[in-house]
Design an enzyme around this catalytic site. Structure first.
Site, PDB file in Angstrom:
ATOM      1  CB  SER A   1      -0.809  -0.021   1.217  1.00  0.00           C
ATOM      2  OG  SER A   1      -1.492   1.215   1.446  1.00  0.00           O
TER       3      SER A   1
ATOM      4  CE1 TYR B   1      -4.372  -1.729   5.493  1.00  0.00           C
ATOM      5  CE2 TYR B   1      -3.256   0.415   4.695  1.00  0.00           C
ATOM      6  CZ  TYR B   1      -3.917  -0.895   4.654  1.00  0.00           C
ATOM      7  OH  TYR B   1      -4.294  -1.300   2.894  1.00  0.00           O
TER       8      TYR B   1
HETATM    9  P1  NAD Z   1     -11.499  -6.154   0.839  1.00  0.00           P
HETATM   10  O1  NAD Z   1     -11.962  -5.973   2.298  1.00  0.00           O
HETATM   11  O2  NAD Z   1     -12.405  -5.805  -0.289  1.00  0.00           O
HETATM   12  O3  NAD Z   1     -10.707  -7.635   0.858  1.00  0.00           O
HETATM   13  C1  NAD Z   1     -10.046  -8.284   1.837  1.00  0.00           C
HETATM   14  C2  NAD Z   1     -10.075  -9.670   1.482  1.00  0.00           C
HETATM   15  O4  NAD Z   1      -9.285 -10.125   2.582  1.00  0.00           O
HETATM   16  C3  NAD Z   1     -11.365 -10.287   1.575  1.00  0.00           C
HETATM   17  O5  NAD Z   1     -11.339 -11.405   0.704  1.00  0.00           O
HETATM   18  C4  NAD Z   1     -11.341 -11.100   3.064  1.00  0.00           C
HETATM   19  O6  NAD Z   1     -12.037 -12.064   3.246  1.00  0.00           O
HETATM   20  C5  NAD Z   1      -9.833 -11.449   3.156  1.00  0.00           C
HETATM   21  N1  NAD Z   1      -9.502 -11.472   4.468  1.00  0.00           N
HETATM   22  C6  NAD Z   1      -9.436 -10.568   5.497  1.00  0.00           C
HETATM   23  N2  NAD Z   1      -9.258 -11.051   6.905  1.00  0.00           N
HETATM   24  C7  NAD Z   1      -8.831 -12.587   6.312  1.00  0.00           C
HETATM   25  C8  NAD Z   1      -8.559 -13.428   7.264  1.00  0.00           C
HETATM   26  N3  NAD Z   1      -8.210 -13.732   8.404  1.00  0.00           N
HETATM   27  N4  NAD Z   1      -8.166 -14.727   6.517  1.00  0.00           N
HETATM   28  C9  NAD Z   1      -8.551 -14.894   5.133  1.00  0.00           C
HETATM   29  N5  NAD Z   1      -8.880 -13.968   4.371  1.00  0.00           N
HETATM   30  C10 NAD Z   1      -9.105 -12.714   5.139  1.00  0.00           C
HETATM   31  O7  NAD Z   1     -10.369  -5.075   0.969  1.00  0.00           O
HETATM   32  P2  NAD Z   1      -9.093  -4.760  -0.317  1.00  0.00           P
HETATM   33  O8  NAD Z   1      -9.167  -3.320  -0.519  1.00  0.00           O
HETATM   34  O9  NAD Z   1      -9.567  -5.519  -1.566  1.00  0.00           O
HETATM   35  O10 NAD Z   1      -7.870  -4.988   0.117  1.00  0.00           O
HETATM   36  C11 NAD Z   1      -7.089  -6.124  -0.557  1.00  0.00           C
HETATM   37  C12 NAD Z   1      -5.549  -5.820   0.081  1.00  0.00           C
HETATM   38  O11 NAD Z   1      -5.292  -4.446  -0.599  1.00  0.00           O
HETATM   39  C13 NAD Z   1      -5.253  -5.635   1.382  1.00  0.00           C
HETATM   40  O12 NAD Z   1      -4.029  -6.064   1.668  1.00  0.00           O
HETATM   41  C14 NAD Z   1      -5.281  -4.171   1.481  1.00  0.00           C
HETATM   42  O13 NAD Z   1      -4.676  -3.565   2.423  1.00  0.00           O
HETATM   43  C15 NAD Z   1      -4.562  -3.473   0.274  1.00  0.00           C
HETATM   44  N6  NAD Z   1      -4.941  -2.147  -0.376  1.00  0.00           N
HETATM   45  C16 NAD Z   1      -6.108  -1.702  -0.378  1.00  0.00           C
HETATM   46  C17 NAD Z   1      -6.530  -0.264  -0.612  1.00  0.00           C
HETATM   47  C18 NAD Z   1      -7.541   0.138  -0.960  1.00  0.00           C
HETATM   48  O14 NAD Z   1      -7.632   1.379  -0.899  1.00  0.00           O
HETATM   49  N7  NAD Z   1      -8.587  -0.695  -0.939  1.00  0.00           N
HETATM   50  C19 NAD Z   1      -5.215   0.331  -0.966  1.00  0.00           C
HETATM   51  C20 NAD Z   1      -3.816  -0.145  -0.699  1.00  0.00           C
HETATM   52  C21 NAD Z   1      -3.793  -1.457  -0.309  1.00  0.00           C
END
Ligand code: NAD
Length: 259
Positions: free
Chosen positions: A141, A154
């Site tokens: 991120s 985070y």
């Molecule tokens: P999201 O909430 O849509 O998806 C998260 C996923 O992780 C889901 O499938 C959830 O079931 C899974 N998950 C969470 N806890 C879990 C556990 N204990 N065991 C197994 N699976 C688990 O979020 P997203 O935005 O798609 O995030 C995905 C990645 O991208 C993350 O690492 C997040 O930090 C990173 N990210 C997101 C953004 C953003 O703006 N959305 C920006 C930078 C980085």
């Protein structure tokens, strides 16, 4: 990607689901993982397999549990003979000041966002090295490159993921295995929708206004990075164009880190 097996952690939602779709569209075998309603997950799994004509399996490992992570990787190897590409994507968010941050929330976030990529990498590396080819893509991120208030766990975890990416890249630099991190800025997924709702509540504004404020504060392009753009970035890191790229970060943030 035909014949390659791709394991995407946290692929029942958001970025992970789009990455799994991107790899499936290129013909890869897919291993899904993540939380959610069992019937919904099965529907998504079957639809992905049918749409792209590729085998897709699901494993419900809790990414905060090292034994279940080991079982996830071994199950994928047992089913397809290999994990060629590992995408460490599962992640959660919790926002609070350091003094008020619940300790159990800190522990859980570090386990899922930082320790899980270590455990999955540890389990998948021997097979990749034996075959002389592997790709590890860590979804970090912008929080892995800079700080922001109320996100101590985070930001610490994502900085850790960027560090782990460097070490994984270095330790395997001559093995045919590369490891790189993607650093997205704001992406409109459930993880961010909660933050927009919190901001609207805090500022007493509409969701539209809170969305605008969130972007204008940090993302100079004024646009979200899309999950399809992130799938394209992951595919690039697994292509031959990126064969000599390892231990580094790819930033898709509308200019955020240039400020
Ligand atoms: P999201 O909430 O849509 O998806 C998260 C996923 O992780 C889901 O499938 C959830 O079931 C899974 N998950 C969470 N806890 C879990 C556990 N204990 N065991 C197994 N699976 C688990 O979020 P997203 O935005 O798609 O995030 C995905 C990645 O991208 C993350 O690492 C997040 O930090 C990173 N990210 C997101 C953004 C953003 O703006 N959305 C920006 C930078 C980085």
């Amino acid at each position: 990607m035909k014949g390659k097996t791709v394991l995407v952690t946290g692929s029942t939602s958001g970025i992970g689901a789009a990455l799994a779709e991107g790899f499936a569209a290129e013909g890869a075998n897919i291993v899904l993982n993540g939380l959610g309603d069992a019937a919904e997950i099965e529907k998504g799994r079957a639809a992905l397999a049918a749409e792209h004509g590729v085998p897709v399996i699901y494993h419900g490992a809790d990414m905060s549990n090292p034994d279940e992570i080991e079982d996830l990787v071994r199950t994928a190897e047992g089913q397809f003979g290999a994990v060629d590409i590992l995408v460490n994507n599962a992640g959660v968010q919790y926002t609070e000041t350091i003094e008020a941050f619940p300790v159990e929330r800190w522990d859980a976030l570090i386990a899922i966002n930082l320790s899980a990529p270590f455990h999955a990498t540890r389990a998948a590396l021997p097979g990749m090295k034996r075959r002389g080819w592997g790709r590890i893509v860590n979804i970090a991120s912008n929080a892995g490159l800079g700080g922001s208030v109320r996100k101590s766990a985070y930001v610490a975890a994502k900085h850790g993921v960027v560090g782990l990416t460097k070490v994984t890249g270095l330790e395997n630099a001559r093995s045919g295995v590369t490891c790189n991190a993607i650093c997205p800025g704001w992406v409109k997924t459930p993880l961010v929708e909660v933050q927009i709702e919190d901001r609207a509540k805090r500022d007493g504004t509409s969701i539209e206004q809170a969305t605008y404020d969130l972007l204008i504060d940090q993302q100079p392009s004024g646009r979200f990075t899309t999950v399809e753009q992130l799938a394209g970035a992951a595919l690039f890191l697994c292509s031959s164009a990126a064969d000599n790229m390892t231990g580094t970060t790819l930033t898709l943030d509308g200019g955020w880190m240039a400020i």
